[in-house]
Design an enzyme around this catalytic site. Sequence first.
Site, PDB file in Angstrom:
ATOM      1  N   LYS A   1      59.779  34.651 -48.697  1.00 43.78           N
ATOM      2  CA  LYS A   1      60.249  34.153 -47.396  1.00 43.78           C
ATOM      3  C   LYS A   1      61.325  35.078 -46.853  1.00 43.78           C
ATOM      4  O   LYS A   1      62.196  35.533 -47.609  1.00 43.78           O
ATOM      5  CB  LYS A   1      60.793  32.728 -47.578  1.00 43.78           C
ATOM      6  CG  LYS A   1      61.237  32.029 -46.301  1.00 43.78           C
ATOM      7  CD  LYS A   1      61.779  30.640 -46.618  1.00 43.78           C
ATOM      8  CE  LYS A   1      62.186  29.881 -45.371  1.00 43.78           C
ATOM      9  NZ  LYS A   1      62.772  28.554 -45.692  1.00 43.78           N
TER      10      LYS A   1
ATOM     11  N   SER B   1      60.705  24.791 -43.064  1.00 46.99           N
ATOM     12  CA  SER B   1      60.765  26.099 -42.458  1.00 46.99           C
ATOM     13  C   SER B   1      59.993  27.181 -43.214  1.00 46.99           C
ATOM     14  O   SER B   1      59.726  28.227 -42.656  1.00 46.99           O
ATOM     15  CB  SER B   1      62.224  26.530 -42.346  1.00 46.99           C
ATOM     16  OG  SER B   1      62.795  26.692 -43.639  1.00 46.99           O
TER      17      SER B   1
ATOM     18  N   SER C   1      62.179  22.125 -46.805  1.00 44.06           N
ATOM     19  CA  SER C   1      61.513  23.324 -46.283  1.00 44.06           C
ATOM     20  C   SER C   1      60.539  24.004 -47.243  1.00 44.06           C
ATOM     21  O   SER C   1      59.820  24.912 -46.835  1.00 44.06           O
ATOM     22  CB  SER C   1      62.555  24.350 -45.820  1.00 44.06           C
ATOM     23  OG  SER C   1      63.088  23.961 -44.576  1.00 44.06           O
TER      24      SER C   1
END
Lengths: 96, 486
Positions: free
Chosen positions: B78, B153, B177
């Site tokens: 990420k 997210s 997330s």
Amino acid sequence: MPLTREEVVNLAAIYHIQLSEEEVARMQDEMANILEQFESLSQLDTDGVEPTSHAVPLATVMRKDEPVPSYPHDAVMGNAPDTEGEFFQVRTVLED
Amino acid sequence: MEHYDITIHEARALLGSRQISATELTESVLGRINSVEPQVQAYVTLTEDVAREAAAAADQALAAGATASLTGVPMQIKDVMSTKGIRTTCSSRMLENFVPLYDATVVERLYAQGPVLMGKGNMDEFAMGSSTENSAFHPTHNPWGLDRVPGGSSGGSAAAVAAGECLFALGSDTGGSIRQPAALCGVTGLKPTYGLVSRFGLVAFASSLDQIGPLTKDVEDSALVLNAIAGHDPRDSTSIPGERPDYTKALTGDIKGLRLGIPKEYFGDDLDPAVDAALRQGIKTLEDAGATVEECSLPLTSYALAVYYIIAPSECSTNLSRFDGVKYGFSAGDAATAWETQERTRALGFGPEVKRRIMLGTYALSAGYYDAYYLKALKVRTLIKQEFDEAFQRFDALITPTTPTTAFRIGEKANDPVSMYKSDVLTIPVNIVGIPCISVPCGFSEGLPIGMQVMGKALSEETILNIAYTYQQATDWHAKRPSGLG
């Protein structure tokens, strides 16, 4: 109840962020809607309850004060938007 | 099955016995990325050259008898974790061209196990959001329904794992997330105990809540990645001291006698009936495997959302004040004074959701409101923690849905912050109390995945991994792959 324009403008000034007139107007409504969701907390009796800032108990962590190599100066400065020589360069801080 | 669809443990077997090479595996994933990435858009940055080099090195290492746990395994990170020499954007204009000087501890620890970095995962800007629509660059699409959000997210990470664009990904979880996108994309997502995994090199959002964890195709892979990333780190003062166990050893498939609590507040009126039905079936499966199941109550559940949306914006407003347009990142060039540079940099560098949270946090921390909002939230946090502590005296784990519904449509909640925030209602309590939690796929509704959470007390990763593993031994939801892509 929406926040006043003045409240939003004042918060933006505290944080040093510029908001457009349109953003200020939107923030007045949106923040009020979100803050309304927080009202439920006032129903809970928290007298005498200690606040929890971290869920896992933490002690102050100490380490030995030993020098270690840092990152190369020019590599660090390579990410800076504006430099002069070895220094970060910024616009005027104090006006005449 | 195509190589890009396999799990890490399957890849290890194939690579170890030399049935495939690391280069073949990497080329299979690169080919998959080429064909599906235009639809899914799970990446911010692709690192093909780095990947091919790492794959060649892995093949040499394998030829020499390498035993590192992730040798030659394609992964995505990420874009909130620092990667030395590879830009790390947080999906923000503010860091669009930022190239870190060092690797995050988790990245260092992973590299020591020999995986192949395919690129950096798309996300909501600075990890603030539940749909990956807040990326400053592009939204990510759910591989199970391209008109749907992948969650957020860590939406790029979950979508990439589901679509075969990597074998595993690292995400970060501040209010759900990792778990919420894992549920919406039909993959396995683990949020470890706060402090189990170092956060050094993770761009901070809400420091008392953030934790890094794996997104994988099954629980066995989750344990393998956790083994690689967990450990004490003197560079993170919140890192828990001491050794970590071998989490793969906990996967026995035996949960006889374990006590599972089913908190009724997680099964409220807002729960989609299809999600409810899938969860009931999932709980039955665990009961059939020998666990005892009992309904329980966590009455403060509904207050957790308010606590979170006070604490997280407060912490983010202080963390993000480092972006001043001077030391690194974007800087507005059109200002006359230093203060104006800062104000204009933030105006142009941050997107709408980040601005909203900065403003909320500034409000909650400001004189006159601090006691009513921030301090009150920290006190309620104490009460919520006590409630969980009591539950874990009676139960070894709690079983709940991960999300109230399956993946919503792109655009559906984009202009309604309160409705978007409410999609995190079932994942947030875990972060507030710092406990570990894993989400596993437990069914489908109209072709879209459903997720089930297993929560445990602090540092009980071995227990929750084994429960989730036992569930996956009895079901095959985790083995399903989306069709019709590319």
